[in-house]
Structures are given as C-alpha cells and as structure tokens.
Design a protein around this motif. Structure first.
Motif, PDB file in Angstrom:
ATOM      1  N   GLU A  23      25.062 -25.954  18.600  1.00 31.81           N
ATOM      2  CA  GLU A  23      24.427 -25.898  19.931  1.00 31.81           C
ATOM      3  C   GLU A  23      23.223 -26.841  20.008  1.00 31.81           C
ATOM      4  N   ALA A  24      22.432 -26.869  18.937  1.00 31.69           N
ATOM      5  CA  ALA A  24      21.232 -27.728  18.948  1.00 31.69           C
ATOM      6  C   ALA A  24      21.632 -29.202  19.094  1.00 31.69           C
ATOM      7  N   LEU A  25      22.682 -29.614  18.377  1.00 29.14           N
ATOM      8  CA  LEU A  25      23.071 -31.037  18.461  1.00 29.14           C
ATOM      9  C   LEU A  25      23.768 -31.340  19.784  1.00 29.14           C
ATOM     10  N   ALA A  26      24.515 -30.352  20.309  1.00 29.57           N
ATOM     11  CA  ALA A  26      25.162 -30.573  21.617  1.00 29.57           C
ATOM     12  C   ALA A  26      24.091 -30.806  22.680  1.00 29.57           C
ATOM     13  N   GLU A  27      23.005 -30.084  22.563  1.00 30.27           N
ATOM     14  CA  GLU A  27      21.916 -30.247  23.528  1.00 30.27           C
ATOM     15  C   GLU A  27      21.250 -31.621  23.353  1.00 30.27           C
ATOM     16  N   LEU A  28      20.998 -31.971  22.107  1.00 29.17           N
ATOM     17  CA  LEU A  28      20.316 -33.232  21.800  1.00 29.17           C
ATOM     18  C   LEU A  28      21.133 -34.449  22.238  1.00 29.17           C
ATOM     19  N   PHE A  29      22.474 -34.349  22.100  1.00 22.88           N
ATOM     20  CA  PHE A  29      23.319 -35.513  22.381  1.00 22.88           C
ATOM     21  C   PHE A  29      24.220 -35.314  23.597  1.00 22.88           C
ATOM     22  N   ASN A  30      23.848 -34.352  24.411  1.00 22.65           N
ATOM     23  CA  ASN A  30      24.552 -34.165  25.676  1.00 22.65           C
ATOM     24  C   ASN A  30      26.058 -33.927  25.469  1.00 22.65           C
ATOM     25  N   GLY A  31      26.369 -33.147  24.447  1.00 25.39           N
ATOM     26  CA  GLY A  31      27.771 -32.881  24.129  1.00 25.39           C
ATOM     27  C   GLY A  31      28.141 -31.448  24.416  1.00 25.39           C
ATOM     28  N   SER A  32      29.245 -31.001  23.808  1.00 27.34           N
ATOM     29  CA  SER A  32      29.658 -29.610  23.982  1.00 27.34           C
ATOM     30  C   SER A  32      29.936 -29.001  22.612  1.00 27.34           C
ATOM     31  N   VAL A  33      30.252 -27.702  22.611  1.00 29.75           N
ATOM     32  CA  VAL A  33      30.394 -26.954  21.358  1.00 29.75           C
ATOM     33  C   VAL A  33      31.794 -26.375  21.272  1.00 29.75           C
ATOM     34  N   ALA A  34      32.405 -26.472  20.080  1.00 30.48           N
ATOM     35  CA  ALA A  34      33.676 -25.768  19.831  1.00 30.48           C
ATOM     36  C   ALA A  34      33.362 -24.527  19.001  1.00 30.48           C
ATOM     37  N   GLN A  35      34.083 -23.458  19.265  1.00 29.63           N
ATOM     38  CA  GLN A  35      33.823 -22.202  18.545  1.00 29.63           C
ATOM     39  C   GLN A  35      34.448 -22.210  17.156  1.00 29.63           C
ATOM     40  N   THR A  36      35.582 -22.932  17.013  1.00 29.71           N
ATOM     41  CA  THR A  36      36.256 -23.012  15.714  1.00 29.71           C
ATOM     42  C   THR A  36      36.715 -24.454  15.491  1.00 29.71           C
ATOM     43  N   ALA A  37      37.028 -24.766  14.233  1.00 28.62           N
ATOM     44  CA  ALA A  37      37.560 -26.104  13.943  1.00 28.62           C
ATOM     45  C   ALA A  37      38.924 -26.252  14.601  1.00 28.62           C
ATOM     46  N   GLU A  38      39.692 -25.160  14.649  1.00 31.68           N
ATOM     47  CA  GLU A  38      41.033 -25.208  15.280  1.00 31.68           C
ATOM     48  C   GLU A  38      40.919 -25.640  16.740  1.00 31.68           C
ATOM     49  N   ASP A  39      39.859 -25.203  17.406  1.00 34.56           N
ATOM     50  CA  ASP A  39      39.680 -25.615  18.811  1.00 34.56           C
ATOM     51  C   ASP A  39      39.612 -27.145  18.920  1.00 34.56           C
ATOM     52  N   LEU A  40      38.965 -27.761  17.920  1.00 36.16           N
ATOM     53  CA  LEU A  40      38.896 -29.235  17.936  1.00 36.16           C
ATOM     54  C   LEU A  40      40.269 -29.836  17.683  1.00 36.16           C
ATOM     55  N   PHE A  41      40.984 -29.246  16.702  1.00 38.55           N
ATOM     56  CA  PHE A  41      42.298 -29.815  16.351  1.00 38.55           C
ATOM     57  C   PHE A  41      43.279 -29.688  17.525  1.00 38.55           C
ATOM     58  N   GLU A  42      43.153 -28.574  18.259  1.00 36.57           N
ATOM     59  CA  GLU A  42      44.118 -28.325  19.345  1.00 36.57           C
ATOM     60  C   GLU A  42      43.766 -29.042  20.651  1.00 36.57           C
ATOM     61  N   ASP A  43      42.569 -29.569  20.737  1.00 42.12           N
ATOM     62  CA  ASP A  43      42.135 -30.247  21.966  1.00 42.12           C
ATOM     63  C   ASP A  43      42.752 -31.656  22.018  1.00 42.12           C
ATOM     64  N   GLU A  44      43.755 -31.808  22.900  1.00 44.13           N
ATOM     65  CA  GLU A  44      44.485 -33.086  22.912  1.00 44.13           C
ATOM     66  C   GLU A  44      43.649 -34.254  23.406  1.00 44.13           C
ATOM     67  N   SER A  45      42.535 -33.943  24.080  1.00 48.94           N
ATOM     68  CA  SER A  45      41.708 -35.044  24.572  1.00 48.94           C
ATOM     69  C   SER A  45      40.801 -35.611  23.467  1.00 48.94           C
ATOM     70  N   ILE A  46      40.710 -34.914  22.349  1.00 46.34           N
ATOM     71  CA  ILE A  46      39.901 -35.441  21.230  1.00 46.34           C
ATOM     72  C   ILE A  46      40.758 -36.403  20.411  1.00 46.34           C
ATOM     73  N   VAL A  47      40.244 -37.631  20.279  1.00 48.67           N
ATOM     74  CA  VAL A  47      41.012 -38.697  19.637  1.00 48.67           C
ATOM     75  C   VAL A  47      40.716 -38.771  18.137  1.00 48.67           C
ATOM     76  N   ALA A  48      39.458 -38.530  17.794  1.00 46.30           N
ATOM     77  CA  ALA A  48      39.037 -38.746  16.399  1.00 46.30           C
ATOM     78  C   ALA A  48      38.010 -37.695  15.995  1.00 46.30           C
ATOM     79  N   ILE A  49      37.967 -37.446  14.689  1.00 47.96           N
ATOM     80  CA  ILE A  49      37.064 -36.412  14.169  1.00 47.96           C
ATOM     81  C   ILE A  49      36.264 -36.965  12.996  1.00 47.96           C
ATOM     82  N   SER A  50      34.949 -36.682  12.988  1.00 49.86           N
ATOM     83  CA  SER A  50      34.111 -36.935  11.822  1.00 49.86           C
ATOM     84  C   SER A  50      34.024 -35.638  11.042  1.00 49.86           C
ATOM     85  N   ASP A  51      34.360 -35.714   9.763  1.00 46.90           N
ATOM     86  CA  ASP A  51      34.243 -34.530   8.901  1.00 46.90           C
ATOM     87  C   ASP A  51      32.954 -34.630   8.098  1.00 46.90           C
ATOM     88  N   CYS A  52      31.929 -33.923   8.580  1.00 48.46           N
ATOM     89  CA  CYS A  52      30.607 -33.945   7.942  1.00 48.46           C
ATOM     90  C   CYS A  52      30.283 -32.584   7.324  1.00 48.46           C
TER      91      CYS A  52
END
Ligand SMILES: NC(=O)c1ccc[n+]([C@@H]2O[C@H](COP(=O)([O-])OP(=O)(O)OC[C@H]3O[C@@H](n4cnc5c(N)ncnc54)[C@H](O)[C@@H]3O)[C@@H](O)[C@H]2O)c1
Length: 343
Positions: A40-69
């Motif tokens: 949440e803190a980084l979403a606020e700082l960089f005007n982004g949004s938050v996923a509740q789980t990693a699966e939410d990111l994997f299932e989101d077809e509009s997401i093209v690429a992922i950084s694994d940090c």
C-alpha cells in the motif's frame, strides 16, 4: 504496459518502482507483498494499485510483465509461476538458491518463450560497458589477471527491516550471505567483461563481525575471499564483504599484456588506464549507483525494451545460472578447504 511487482522492500522502493515510473512505456504498477502495508505504501508513492495475492497478479491478463523482488528463497516459486502464467519476468539476483531451482525457472522460460531477465546490474553501468569495449578493442592486448571487490557496511542498514533480524542474515532465506548478495554481482561482471567463464575456485569465508538479533554470529558468511581461474586461463582474486564500514568498495582492476585498467577507484575518473609505455588515460563517465546514491540503473529500461522489441535481455537466465554455480563452488571450497571445479 501494466507491470506487477512482487516484494515491496528496498530494491522495489529505490530501483524497480522509480525506474518503471520514469519509463514512458509503463502506465501502471500493481504491487504485492505479504505485508500488505508495504504494498500500500509503494502504491501510494508511485500512484499504483495493490494486489491481495500473487495469484491476482498472475491471473490479471492486462499485466504484461512482473518484477520478482521477493527474498532469495522465493524467486523460483514466483518467477516460475509468473512465466507459466504468460508474463515476462525480471527476477532479482541470485536467480535462486540451488541449480535445480534455477533450472525450474529456466525451463518455464523455454516452455513459454517469455523473456526472463535477471538483475545483474553491474553490466549496465556506463563505466563497465566502456571497460568491456576497451577489453574487446584489444588495444591493451590480452587480459592476464584481474582482481575485483565488492563491499559495504552490510544489508541491515539497507533492507526494509533495518535490524539484525534481517532475512539477509538467515541461511534458509539468503542462502550464502555476502557471496550471493554482493559476490554474485562481480562474478557475473567478470563473465561479462572477459567473455569467459570462471571454472575453478578456492575460497576462505568467515563470520567476522555480524551478529543476529540475539547477539550470536550470523548463519551466513559476512566475508569471503576467493581465488578464481577462468576457462580461458585468466587468474583473479575477489573479496566480498559486509564489513567495509565507512566506504563502499566497488572496484575492479584488469591487468593486460600492455597495461592496467582500474575501474571505480578514483572519485572523478571511473576508469583509469595506465599503459606499459607510461601513458595515463582517464575516463570521466558516470558515478556508480550505491546504496547512498540511487540513480537510474538502466535495468528496467533494458527489460522494458526487451519486452517491447522482442529482443533477448542483456542478462539471461543462463547467465545468472552460470554466476550462481560459481557462488556454489566458492561456498563449497570454503566449507571443504579444497579447490573446487565449477560444475
Ligand atoms: N540487484 C541489486 O543490486 C539488488 C540490491 C538489493 C537487493 N537485491 C535483491 O532483491 C531482492 C529483495 O531484496 P530487498 O533488498 O528489497 O529486501 P527487503 O527485505 O527490503 O524486501 C523484500 C520484500 O519482499 C517481501 N517478500 C519476501 N518474500 C516474500 C514472499 N514469499 N511473499 C511475499 N512477499 C515477500 C518482504 O515482505 C519484503 O517486503 C533480494 O533477492 C535481493 O538479493 C538486489
């Protein structure tokens, strides 16, 4: 492009998120961390949004690429799943803690044909790129020997958990202490600069100064000093340390048939060449990024370019696996007190 980031600690805050944010082809970042307040803190700082789980990111077809940090122990889990769900992946170093886990990621990359890049950012600094071009030009003759160092005061003042209970000090999560944290960067750099592979090593490691949250010596090495030989017969030494208090050392020296090249040893000149004939050539290029000097590394731009232009990334999964194998060999050498061949 919409990007997902897994793990919202320091590398995301200081490098991945700001560099995606500055990239003209990135329109949104979705952050995920198992500590939701960090996402949440980084979403606020960089005007982004938050996923509740990693699966939410994997299932989101509009997401093209992922950084694994995420921390080192989790890369193979998230990066493999991200690739298998059709995302391009930029994974942090070390690619994994074992060869088997790294191969799982590489297999997923081959199976899906998505791009996989690993953040060995030393390849991207302008001084290292210039050094590579000087080596390649042959103007100083063949490389004979080298020495490389990477050290600072330790990760307990860098990570999001700024205390001695940091995961960087735990064997199950960091793996190999300073060897896989700082060492792997320079091992990759030597492979890149010399266009060669380290194939034989010996090393001494120690827990010389760092203690955990209970005041006990940490579980992984805080210093490791290595002798290295390459397939091409070049000989070198490497020192990696979390106990260089007061100043970071990011230096490399290459000794050629016709002179010496010093990298990151002078505040003004990032490369100094001293020839056998007594000539001195100084190159003023760009100060390196350090924990205290966070400038654009170029890594995110290169990853985005690779995705957009469908070109192979500058650091592939195979490159990262080769560097991991050297880390495993230096740890084995230090554990067994033996010279070890890199498998
Ligand atoms: N390329 C570089 O120069 C460089 C520099 C520093 C760190 N790194 C690498 O980046 C990675 C992250 O390091 P950092 O410095 O940001 O660490 P950090 O401790 O500051 O942040 C890690 C974050 O990842 C989250 N996380 C870890 N495992 C997770 C999991 N399984 N599920 C969900 N969230 C998880 C943690 O909650 C934390 O917020 C490490 O692999 C590290 O080696 C690379």
């Amino acid at each position: 492009m919409k990007i997902g980031i897994i793990g919202c600690g320091s590398i995301t805050k200081y490098r991945h998120a700001p560099e995606y944010d500055e990239n003209p082809y990135v329109k949104e970042i979705v952050f995920y961390d198992r500590n939701p307040e960090r996402a949440e803190a980084l979403a606020e700082l960089f005007n982004g949004s938050v996923a509740q789980t990693a699966e939410d990111l994997f299932e989101d077809e509009s997401i093209v690429a992922i950084s694994d940090c995420s921390s080192n122990d989790s890369h193979h889990i998230f990066s493999t799943k991200a690739l298998l769900s059709g995302k391009h992946v930029l994974t942090e170093k070390p690619i994994a803690l074992t060869v088997e886990d790294a191969k799982e990621i590489l297999d997923a990359q081959k199976k899906t044909g998505k791009w996989l890049m690993v953040d060995h950012n030393q390849r991207f600094t302008k001084a290292h790129q210039k050094a590579k071009s000087i080596i390649k030009s042959g103007e100083l003759g063949n490389v004979l020997t080298f020495k490389t160092n990477f050290g600072h005061g330790g990760p307990e003042s860098w990570g999001v958990n700024k205390s001695n209970s940091t995961w960087f000090f735990k064997k199950d999560r960091s793996g190999y202490g300073v060897a896989a944290d700082l060492g792997i960067h320079k091992l990759d750099l030597i492979h890149y600069l010399l266009n060669d592979r380290i194939n034989q090593v010996s090393a001494f490691q120690g827990v010389l100064d760092k203690v955990d949250e209970n005041g006990q010596p940490i579980e992984v090495c805080d210093n490791i000093i290595c002798n290295l030989r390459t397939e091409g017969g070049k000989l070198g030494t490497a020192s990696f340390s979390w106990t260089y208090y007061g100043e970071e050392d990011n230096s490399t020296t290459i000794y050629f048939e016709k002179g010496i090249m010093k990298i990151y040893q002078d505040d003004q000149y990032q490369i100094e060449v001293l020839t056998k004939d007594g000539e001195k050539i100084n190159y003023e290029i760009e100060a390196i990024q350090t924990n205290d000097n966070q400038t654009n590394t170029g890594v995110i731009d290169a990853f985005v370019d690779s995705v957009r232009n469908e070109t192979e990334p500058i650091v592939t999964g195979q490159d990262a696996l080769e560097s991991l194998k050297v880390v495993l060999a230096i740890i084995e050498s230090a554990d067994k007190n033996q010279v070890v061949m890199v498998k």
